[in-house]
Scaffold this motif. Structure first.
Motif, PDB file in Angstrom:
ATOM      1  N   LEU A  60      -5.177   8.302   5.494  1.00  0.00           N
ATOM      2  CA  LEU A  60      -6.433   7.698   5.961  1.00  0.00           C
ATOM      3  C   LEU A  60      -7.603   8.552   5.500  1.00  0.00           C
ATOM      4  O   LEU A  60      -7.691   9.737   5.843  1.00  0.00           O
ATOM      5  CB  LEU A  60      -6.443   7.592   7.493  1.00  0.00           C
ATOM      6  N   THR A  67     -15.215   6.426  -2.316  1.00  0.00           N
ATOM      7  CA  THR A  67     -14.618   5.266  -2.983  1.00  0.00           C
ATOM      8  C   THR A  67     -13.744   5.763  -4.138  1.00  0.00           C
ATOM      9  O   THR A  67     -14.195   6.581  -4.948  1.00  0.00           O
ATOM     10  CB  THR A  67     -15.695   4.326  -3.521  1.00  0.00           C
ATOM     11  N   ASN A  98      -9.936   4.981  -0.411  1.00  0.00           N
ATOM     12  CA  ASN A  98     -11.277   4.469  -0.082  1.00  0.00           C
ATOM     13  C   ASN A  98     -11.569   4.786   1.374  1.00  0.00           C
ATOM     14  O   ASN A  98     -10.666   4.790   2.239  1.00  0.00           O
ATOM     15  CB  ASN A  98     -11.351   2.966  -0.300  1.00  0.00           C
ATOM     16  N   GLY A 100     -12.293   4.834   5.090  1.00  0.00           N
ATOM     17  CA  GLY A 100     -11.976   3.947   6.198  1.00  0.00           C
ATOM     18  C   GLY A 100     -10.731   3.118   6.005  1.00  0.00           C
ATOM     19  O   GLY A 100     -10.347   2.380   6.921  1.00  0.00           O
ATOM     20  N   GLU A 101     -10.100   3.200   4.835  1.00  0.00           N
ATOM     21  CA  GLU A 101      -8.900   2.410   4.593  1.00  0.00           C
ATOM     22  C   GLU A 101      -7.644   3.279   4.784  1.00  0.00           C
ATOM     23  O   GLU A 101      -7.638   4.458   4.411  1.00  0.00           O
ATOM     24  CB  GLU A 101      -8.896   1.844   3.172  1.00  0.00           C
ATOM     25  N   MET A 102      -6.596   2.630   5.334  1.00  0.00           N
ATOM     26  CA  MET A 102      -5.321   3.323   5.538  1.00  0.00           C
ATOM     27  C   MET A 102      -4.349   2.864   4.452  1.00  0.00           C
ATOM     28  O   MET A 102      -4.147   1.666   4.268  1.00  0.00           O
ATOM     29  CB  MET A 102      -4.754   3.021   6.923  1.00  0.00           C
ATOM     30  N   LEU A 103      -3.756   3.812   3.748  1.00  0.00           N
ATOM     31  CA  LEU A 103      -2.842   3.537   2.651  1.00  0.00           C
ATOM     32  C   LEU A 103      -1.430   4.037   3.011  1.00  0.00           C
ATOM     33  O   LEU A 103      -1.265   5.188   3.421  1.00  0.00           O
ATOM     34  CB  LEU A 103      -3.306   4.240   1.367  1.00  0.00           C
TER      35      LEU A 103
END
Length: 745
Positions: A60, A67, A98, A100-103
């Protein structure tokens, strides 16, 4: 001044504490977590498999302004005494984050990090680790994942941890059949093999596991089941996903009474090593049913001039019987077979005066048992003067349950033997065990009276013969027992005692006719030496002269007395000579046994425990080498027999045709090692024997330099050779005999 120093120290301490707190509370831009899903595998490749996902890493990016931030992972796996860590400079495409994105990363995303080539391995053999398919040793491992900046390689995340316990599972346990038990033989064949898996409570439960079942016959019956399973061609080898297998009528038929061994192997379908002992269960030996028992108390009796009645005792499990018979002799006829559904059979069309051999076997639900030992019966001749009357033992017959021996039999008593009444005419013995002669009335021959003989028969209080043999009196020398010397000595003593005076009066006391009849039987004894047989012939001639003299009425009393004295003296001289020969034979045999025992004791020293252990070790090494050669190069060797192909050294040995095969050196060495070990074993057996009768049988078969053992020892005595030379030559003779025995095995 003191106050300033103290204030400065306080400030330094505060700064240090603040530094530690700040370090512990570093606010990394990326938050990482790792999740390992069961089953926990020992293989790194399983954690990179796309399905199922056994390892997941979640990232996260907390900085919302970022970005396509490039980063990479650093993986560390730590176990007891070993560690695997990502190399610092291996290439892998960047991971893009990116804000705020969870990968979530798994499968192929993590494959580069789990590749052994990209790991720095410590505490493990790198080559062995790669050869085993990147398989970790059993144990507890800590997986740690950190995120690094792709360019600067500095840590930008927390250390995410997960701990797993990875151990091999135990192989299955065979529940049916239980070890060393008897399995019922059914018709149709139905044997249930069942086992209990022991991996279902471990991480292996999620893998695809199948079972290989292997069944072999144990030949010989006491063979080690593990050895048989490794080296014997199986009766059955099948793979099943189930935990049981029914061995039914469609499989090869098992033989009742034989021993078998079964083993189950748990196998992971993709070939992974997930089990202790490669998944092999313990070998379980069992007995399949029992042989149809051999009929007991087989008795043959005359049933007519050309017919023979056989009776025997069966068991409740025997449904039918098969009888085979043939005319005996140097060139016996073919076997003729007849079936019976009750424990008796009358065979017709036999020839008068001919000897027949016969055997009986029983048939049970699961098949036939073994034949009884070969027995023989001589049909009476046309005049019913020669031949057998009843032959066989009635011991165990269901009709005769009385086993209480009669105390005494007397002349004139009548006993029952089979279906016949025997009137005793001469008897000796007591407490149920009797020897003598008698007369039997045969109803189907208009009550013809036949003279019969019996020896060591057993008679109960009901005057029934329940064990023993009765025969028509005939000139059948039979087999000479171990009491041959005693029998001959008793006859000579009888003559010697009667001829103390060596005159006509003492000659008249001899039973010349009875002695001649006894000598006629003795002359056919194969155990007699040629010299003894000649002496018996001369003795018989002198007894015949005595008979003629006593019957001659044309001679004067003086002439009779003179000739009688000469004949009596000749007979006495012959008996003295024969008794002396017997004594010398006994002394020679005693000496032979002494030399034999010394030689065997010396051989035992040659084959001591140390050498026997070396012979066994050499045998195992040669056996393993031969077995490996066949297993690895069977096609190249091309050893075949009929439709069969050698799969082990044991196959070659069982064929018994190694002399006609062009064998590789390994197989020749195996054969030589086998012979050497067998030689040592036979020496050990001879050395352990304390029975002089057994030793005498061996002595009689020994050969030394084409001479009999007796002649050899006599030659040694004549040449006055040292005892050590005699024993040394005896050792050579014994070893030659042992090797001849091994050749016949």
């Amino acid at each position: 001044m003191y106050t300033r120093i103290k204030h400065t120290a306080f400030l330094i301490g505060c700064c240090l504490c603040l530094s530690i707190v700040l370090r512990a509370q570093v606010n990394y831009p990326v938050m990482a977590s790792i999740q390992l899903n069961p089953p926990y595998s020992l293989y790194l490749s399983d954690y990179a498999a796309p399905d199922p996902q056994r390892m997941q890493v979640t990232l996260l990016m907390k900085d919302l302004a970022e970005t396509n931030y490039k980063c990479r992972l650093r993986l560390k796996i730590e176990g007891f005494g070993s560690s695997l860590q990502s190399k610092t400079a291996f290439y892998t495409p960047p991971i893009l984050l990116n804000g705020g994105e969870m990968l979530t990363l798994s499968g192929t995303d993590l494959a580069p990090y789990l590749n052994p080539q990209n790991l720095l391995i410590q505490g493990l053999d790198n080559n062995q680790f790669s050869k085993n398919g990147a398989k970790l040793p059993e144990g507890i491992y800590k997986f740690t994942v950190e995120v690094l900046d792709y360019t600067r390689n500095n840590v930008i995340s927390n250390a995410a941890n997960a701990i797993v316990s990875t151990f091999l599972s135990y192989p299955p346990i065979i529940n049916l059949p239980m070890a060393n038990t008897k399995v019922d033989a059914l018709n149709p064949q139905n044997v249930v093999f069942q086992w209990m898996p022991r991996h279902t409570a471990s991480f292996n439960a999620a893998f695809n596991v199948v079972y290989k079942l292997r069944l072999v016959q144990l030949i010989p019956a006491n063979r080690d089941p593990n050895d048989a399973l490794r080296t014997t061609r199986p009766l059955l080898e099948t793979i099943t996903p189930q935990t049981m297998f029914v061995y039914g009528p469609g499989e090869l038929a098992l033989t009742p009474g034989e021993n078998y061994a079964v083993q189950v192997q748990a196998i992971e379908t993709e070939g992974r090593d997930m089990f202790i002992n490669n998944g092999y269960s313990e070998a379980v030996a069992f007995t399949y049913g029992e042989k149809c028992s051999v009929p007991q108390a087989v008795m043959a009796a005359v049933s007519g001039r050309n017919s023979l009645k056989l009776t025997w005792t069966g068991t409740p499990t025997q449904q039918a019987f098969s009888v085979r018979y043939r005319e005996a002799g140097d060139n016996p006829s073919q076997w003729y077979e007849e079936d019976a559904f009750v424990p008796q059979l009358t065979i017709g069309g036999l020839k008068a005066g001919k000897k027949y051999e016969y055997q009986v076997k029983g048939q049970c639900i699961w098949g036939y048992g073994d034949y009884t030992p070969v027995q023989a019966f001589t049909m009476p001749d046309a005049e019913m003067q020669k031949g057998d009357f009843v032959c066989g033992s009635s011991s165990g017959a269901g009709a005769i349950t009385n086993r209480e021996n009669i105390a005494q039999l007397q002349v004139g008593d009548t006993i029952t033997a089979g279906d016949f009444k025997v009137i005793i005419s001469k008897v000796s013995g007591a407490t149920g065990n009797f020897t003598g002669t008698g007369e039997v009335l045969v109803p189907f021959l208009e009550y013809l009276s036949l003279t019969v003989t019996f020896s060591n028969i057993h008679v109960n209080t009901s005057r029934q013969m329940y064990e023993g043999i009765i025969q028509i009196q005939q000139d059948d020398p039979g087999k000479v027992s171990a009491a041959l010397k005693q029998t001959l000595t008793e006859m000579l003593d009888k003559i010697d005692n009667a001829l103390q005076s060596a005159d006509l009066a003492s000659l008249q006391q001899l039973d010349a006719a009875g002695l001649i009849q006894q000598i006629e039987k003795m002359k056919d004894w194969s155990e007699l030496s040629a010299a003894t047989r000649d002496d018996l012939g001369q003795l018989e001639s002198k007894l015949q002269e005595a008979q003629q003299l006593l019957q001659d009425n044309n001679m004067s009393p003086e002439e009779k007395a003179t000739l009688g004295q000469k004949i009596a003296k000749d007979i006495k001289n012959l008996t003295d000579k024969m008794k002396q020969d017997l004594q010398e034979l006994g002394e020679i045999l005693k000496e032979l046994l002494g030399i034999f025992k010394k030689a065997v004791t010396s051989l035992k020293t040659d084959y001591n425990d140390s050498r026997m252990q070396q012979l066994k070790k050499d045998y195992e090494e040669k056996k393993n080498a031969a077995g490996k050669l066949i297993a690895d190069n069977n096609a190249a060797i091309g050893l075949t027999k009929g439709a069969g192909k050698a799969e082990s050294a044991g196959d070659i040995q069982e064929w018994g045709e190694t002399d006609s095969l062009d064998l590789p050196q390994e197989l020749k060495d195996y054969g030589a090692a086998t012979d050497s070990l067998q030689e040592g074993i036979l020496v050990q057996i001879l050395a352990a024997s304390t029975d002089d009768k057994d030793n005498e049988q061996v002595v009689n078969q020994l050969k030394v330099n084409q001479q009999s053992f007796k002649e050899f020892v006599q030659q040694q005595q004549t040449d006055k050779k040292e005892e050590t030379d005699t024993v040394r030559q005896a050792k050579v003779s014994i070893m030659n005999w042992i090797r001849s025995v091994i050749e016949k095995l």
